[in-house]
Design a protein around this motif. Structure first.
Motif, PDB file in Angstrom:
ATOM      1  N   ALA A 147     -14.528   7.951 -52.726  1.00  0.00           N
ATOM      2  CA  ALA A 147     -15.357   7.853 -53.928  1.00  0.00           C
ATOM      3  C   ALA A 147     -15.811   6.416 -54.172  1.00  0.00           C
ATOM      4  O   ALA A 147     -16.994   6.158 -54.454  1.00  0.00           O
ATOM      5  CB  ALA A 147     -14.588   8.378 -55.136  1.00  0.00           C
ATOM      6  N   LYS A 148     -14.897   5.482 -54.045  1.00  0.00           N
ATOM      7  CA  LYS A 148     -15.236   4.070 -54.272  1.00  0.00           C
ATOM      8  C   LYS A 148     -16.153   3.527 -53.179  1.00  0.00           C
ATOM      9  O   LYS A 148     -17.073   2.741 -53.450  1.00  0.00           O
ATOM     10  CB  LYS A 148     -13.959   3.238 -54.359  1.00  0.00           C
ATOM     11  CG  LYS A 148     -13.174   3.481 -55.642  1.00  0.00           C
ATOM     12  CD  LYS A 148     -11.978   2.538 -55.759  1.00  0.00           C
ATOM     13  CE  LYS A 148     -11.307   2.682 -57.127  1.00  0.00           C
ATOM     14  NZ  LYS A 148     -10.172   1.765 -57.281  1.00  0.00           N
ATOM     15  N   ASP A 204     -21.539   1.719 -51.502  1.00  0.00           N
ATOM     16  CA  ASP A 204     -22.664   1.859 -50.571  1.00  0.00           C
ATOM     17  C   ASP A 204     -23.970   2.095 -51.339  1.00  0.00           C
ATOM     18  O   ASP A 204     -25.011   1.493 -51.031  1.00  0.00           O
ATOM     19  CB  ASP A 204     -22.374   3.024 -49.621  1.00  0.00           C
ATOM     20  CG  ASP A 204     -23.337   3.093 -48.451  1.00  0.00           C
ATOM     21  OD1 ASP A 204     -23.960   2.066 -48.106  1.00  0.00           O
ATOM     22  OD2 ASP A 204     -23.458   4.182 -47.854  1.00  0.00           O
ATOM     23  N   ILE A 205     -23.907   2.959 -52.356  1.00  0.00           N
ATOM     24  CA  ILE A 205     -25.094   3.249 -53.163  1.00  0.00           C
ATOM     25  C   ILE A 205     -25.522   2.019 -53.960  1.00  0.00           C
ATOM     26  O   ILE A 205     -26.717   1.717 -54.068  1.00  0.00           O
ATOM     27  CB  ILE A 205     -24.825   4.447 -54.093  1.00  0.00           C
ATOM     28  CG1 ILE A 205     -24.644   5.724 -53.270  1.00  0.00           C
ATOM     29  CG2 ILE A 205     -25.982   4.635 -55.092  1.00  0.00           C
ATOM     30  CD1 ILE A 205     -24.111   6.908 -54.058  1.00  0.00           C
ATOM     31  N   MET A 206     -24.563   1.306 -54.515  1.00  0.00           N
ATOM     32  CA  MET A 206     -24.890   0.089 -55.268  1.00  0.00           C
ATOM     33  C   MET A 206     -25.615  -0.919 -54.373  1.00  0.00           C
ATOM     34  O   MET A 206     -26.579  -1.574 -54.795  1.00  0.00           O
ATOM     35  CB  MET A 206     -23.617  -0.536 -55.829  1.00  0.00           C
ATOM     36  CG  MET A 206     -22.997   0.248 -56.979  1.00  0.00           C
ATOM     37  SD  MET A 206     -23.930   0.077 -58.516  1.00  0.00           S
ATOM     38  CE  MET A 206     -23.489  -1.599 -58.968  1.00  0.00           C
ATOM     39  N   GLN A 207     -25.165  -1.040 -53.130  1.00  0.00           N
ATOM     40  CA  GLN A 207     -25.808  -1.966 -52.201  1.00  0.00           C
ATOM     41  C   GLN A 207     -27.199  -1.472 -51.799  1.00  0.00           C
ATOM     42  O   GLN A 207     -28.103  -2.282 -51.565  1.00  0.00           O
ATOM     43  CB  GLN A 207     -24.911  -2.165 -50.975  1.00  0.00           C
ATOM     44  CG  GLN A 207     -23.624  -2.912 -51.315  1.00  0.00           C
ATOM     45  CD  GLN A 207     -22.577  -2.845 -50.218  1.00  0.00           C
ATOM     46  OE1 GLN A 207     -22.785  -2.221 -49.178  1.00  0.00           O
ATOM     47  NE2 GLN A 207     -21.433  -3.480 -50.449  1.00  0.00           N
ATOM     48  N   PHE A 232     -33.303  -0.113 -57.515  1.00  0.00           N
ATOM     49  CA  PHE A 232     -32.786   0.565 -58.713  1.00  0.00           C
ATOM     50  C   PHE A 232     -31.547  -0.166 -59.193  1.00  0.00           C
ATOM     51  O   PHE A 232     -30.847  -0.815 -58.412  1.00  0.00           O
ATOM     52  CB  PHE A 232     -32.492   2.053 -58.454  1.00  0.00           C
ATOM     53  CG  PHE A 232     -31.501   2.335 -57.350  1.00  0.00           C
ATOM     54  CD1 PHE A 232     -30.135   2.194 -57.545  1.00  0.00           C
ATOM     55  CD2 PHE A 232     -31.940   2.787 -56.107  1.00  0.00           C
ATOM     56  CE1 PHE A 232     -29.221   2.476 -56.539  1.00  0.00           C
ATOM     57  CE2 PHE A 232     -31.031   3.079 -55.087  1.00  0.00           C
ATOM     58  CZ  PHE A 232     -29.676   2.918 -55.303  1.00  0.00           C
ATOM     59  N   ASP A 233     -31.282  -0.094 -60.497  1.00  0.00           N
ATOM     60  CA  ASP A 233     -30.142  -0.837 -61.027  1.00  0.00           C
ATOM     61  C   ASP A 233     -29.143   0.021 -61.784  1.00  0.00           C
ATOM     62  O   ASP A 233     -28.374  -0.472 -62.604  1.00  0.00           O
ATOM     63  CB  ASP A 233     -30.606  -2.003 -61.910  1.00  0.00           C
ATOM     64  CG  ASP A 233     -31.359  -1.543 -63.149  1.00  0.00           C
ATOM     65  OD1 ASP A 233     -31.478  -0.316 -63.356  1.00  0.00           O
ATOM     66  OD2 ASP A 233     -31.810  -2.410 -63.907  1.00  0.00           O
ATOM     67  N   SER A 234     -29.133   1.332 -61.507  1.00  0.00           N
ATOM     68  CA  SER A 234     -28.084   2.174 -62.063  1.00  0.00           C
ATOM     69  C   SER A 234     -26.743   1.739 -61.499  1.00  0.00           C
ATOM     70  O   SER A 234     -26.642   1.365 -60.326  1.00  0.00           O
ATOM     71  CB  SER A 234     -28.332   3.644 -61.707  1.00  0.00           C
ATOM     72  OG  SER A 234     -29.462   4.145 -62.373  1.00  0.00           O
ATOM     73  N   LYS A 235     -25.718   1.787 -62.325  1.00  0.00           N
ATOM     74  CA  LYS A 235     -24.372   1.433 -61.891  1.00  0.00           C
ATOM     75  C   LYS A 235     -23.671   2.694 -61.371  1.00  0.00           C
ATOM     76  O   LYS A 235     -23.744   3.758 -61.988  1.00  0.00           O
ATOM     77  CB  LYS A 235     -23.572   0.837 -63.052  1.00  0.00           C
ATOM     78  CG  LYS A 235     -24.228  -0.381 -63.704  1.00  0.00           C
ATOM     79  CD  LYS A 235     -24.308  -1.559 -62.750  1.00  0.00           C
ATOM     80  CE  LYS A 235     -24.804  -2.815 -63.447  1.00  0.00           C
ATOM     81  NZ  LYS A 235     -26.206  -2.721 -63.882  1.00  0.00           N
ATOM     82  N   VAL A 236     -23.007   2.561 -60.244  1.00  0.00           N
ATOM     83  CA  VAL A 236     -22.263   3.681 -59.667  1.00  0.00           C
ATOM     84  C   VAL A 236     -20.847   3.207 -59.373  1.00  0.00           C
ATOM     85  O   VAL A 236     -20.651   2.156 -58.756  1.00  0.00           O
ATOM     86  CB  VAL A 236     -22.915   4.194 -58.366  1.00  0.00           C
ATOM     87  CG1 VAL A 236     -22.157   5.410 -57.830  1.00  0.00           C
ATOM     88  CG2 VAL A 236     -24.383   4.542 -58.590  1.00  0.00           C
ATOM     89  N   SER A 237     -19.865   3.963 -59.840  1.00  0.00           N
ATOM     90  CA  SER A 237     -18.463   3.596 -59.617  1.00  0.00           C
ATOM     91  C   SER A 237     -17.689   4.795 -59.083  1.00  0.00           C
ATOM     92  O   SER A 237     -18.076   5.947 -59.287  1.00  0.00           O
ATOM     93  CB  SER A 237     -17.822   3.111 -60.926  1.00  0.00           C
ATOM     94  OG  SER A 237     -17.896   4.108 -61.922  1.00  0.00           O
ATOM     95  N   GLY A 238     -16.595   4.506 -58.379  1.00  0.00           N
ATOM     96  CA  GLY A 238     -15.727   5.553 -57.855  1.00  0.00           C
ATOM     97  C   GLY A 238     -14.358   5.480 -58.505  1.00  0.00           C
ATOM     98  O   GLY A 238     -13.888   4.394 -58.867  1.00  0.00           O
ATOM     99  N   THR A 239     -13.714   6.636 -58.650  1.00  0.00           N
ATOM    100  CA  THR A 239     -12.424   6.676 -59.342  1.00  0.00           C
ATOM    101  C   THR A 239     -11.662   7.953 -58.993  1.00  0.00           C
ATOM    102  O   THR A 239     -12.223   8.899 -58.426  1.00  0.00           O
ATOM    103  CB  THR A 239     -12.636   6.620 -60.869  1.00  0.00           C
ATOM    104  OG1 THR A 239     -11.359   6.534 -61.518  1.00  0.00           O
ATOM    105  CG2 THR A 239     -13.357   7.856 -61.376  1.00  0.00           C
TER     106      THR A 239
END
Length: 312
Positions: free
Chosen positions: A43-44, A49-52, A59-66
């Motif tokens: 998930a992280k 990878d998507i953030m990069q 695009f500047d949406s924040k994506v986090s894994g948990t």
């Protein structure tokens, strides 16, 4: 100060990763990708990878894994794709006992940490999973839906366009019923830029297309060795976006029925208006006697699945 939408995605597999990418690319909000502790790294990693990718695509949406349900707190939308995917030779019904345990655990986490979210279920067997989601969360029927008809209609649309030699953008289709072999592609509602498809495609070809649509998921499983993920993710995002933006799109969704079309206390694919309040209206269309008979058969199959779930 304006706040960004928050979209939680439960399950960081193929569909989950595609969902997070679509949320980010369309800038629908910030995404939280959640999976079990053993897959927290996945998930992280996908989130990173998507953030990069955002640095390249703009695009500047924040994506986090948990792996912690506390991180989905405040979510506006939760999309559930957790569960074991189908493998070759495995029917959706074979998944029931395995995925039922998973969906109950997921539903408990959503109920505790995202009690005001609009929930879209993708996990299979879909009709039983979304029914269980509503049962465990206790959320109103307007806020718990299943992604099935949108995907099945898209498959039907694709096949019709190919057979007619027409742009897929000009084709309108509708598939009702359970998300399985008894689904009902509604030919009477199928048009190409307003022209009935029956005037443009021969009956034998349409019959073959209907069969292919009903087995659309299985066809991809045989080819890839696992379930489809690109189109299912796009279907769920269409539903989420219509909710978040109050678009009031008419979409075929697995919706809780309380007398509509003559069915009570079950989830099944029907046309609905999805807006800022969730499922705002169930649209009841006229069906031919043959179409209604097929829908009755589909409802019977869904009812059997729900009854089996109650025993587990």
């Amino acid at each position: 100060m304006a706040k960004r939408n928050k979209i939680a995605i439960i399950g960081a597999g193929n569909i989950g990763g595609e969902l997070a990418m679509l949320v980010a690319r369309r800038e629908l909000g910030d995404a939280v990708l959640l999976d079990i502790p053993e897959k927290e790294g996945v998930a992280k990693g996908k989130a990173l990878d998507i953030m990069q990718t955002g640095a390249l695509d703009g695009f500047d949406s924040k994506v986090s894994g948990t792996a912690d349900y506390k991180d989905i707190a405040g979510s506006d939308v939760v999309i559930v794709t957790a569960g074991v995917p189908r493998k070759p030779g495995m029917s959706r019904d074979d998944l029931l006992s395995i995925n039922l345990k998973i969906i109950r655990s997921v539903a408990a986490g959503i109920k505790e940490h995202a009690p005001h979210a609009f929930v879209v279920v993708i996990s299979n067997p879909l009709d039983a999973m979304v029914y269980e989601m509503k049962k465990v969360t206790g959320f109103p029927k307007e806020r718990v839906v299943g992604m099935a008809g949108v995907l099945d209609s898209a498959r039907f649309q694709c096949f019709i366009a190919e057979a007619a030699g027409a742009s897929v953008k000009e084709v309108r289709t509708l598939v009702l019923g359970g998300h399985g072999d008894t689904m009902v592609p509604v030919l009477s509602a199928c048009t190409i830029n307003g022209i009935p498809v029956t005037q443009l495609v021969a009956k034998d070809k349409l019959d073959a297309i209907i069969d292919r649509t009903r087995n659309g998921g299985g066809e991809i499983v045989k080819l890839m060795g696992t379930s489809a993920y690109t189109a299912p993710a796009a279907g769920a995002i269409a539903m989420a976006e219509s909710y978040l933006k109050d678009q009031k799109r008419l979409l075929a969704c697995a919706t809780y029925l309380d007398g509509e079309y003559g069915y009570k206390d079950l989830y099944m694919g029907v046309p609905v208006i999805v807006g800022g309040k969730g499922v705002e209206k169930v649209v009841q269309i006229a069906l031919s006697a043959e179409e209604k008979a097929m829908l009755d058969k589909s409802a019977e199959a869904v009812r059997g699945l729900i009854n089996d779930s109650a025993k587990l």
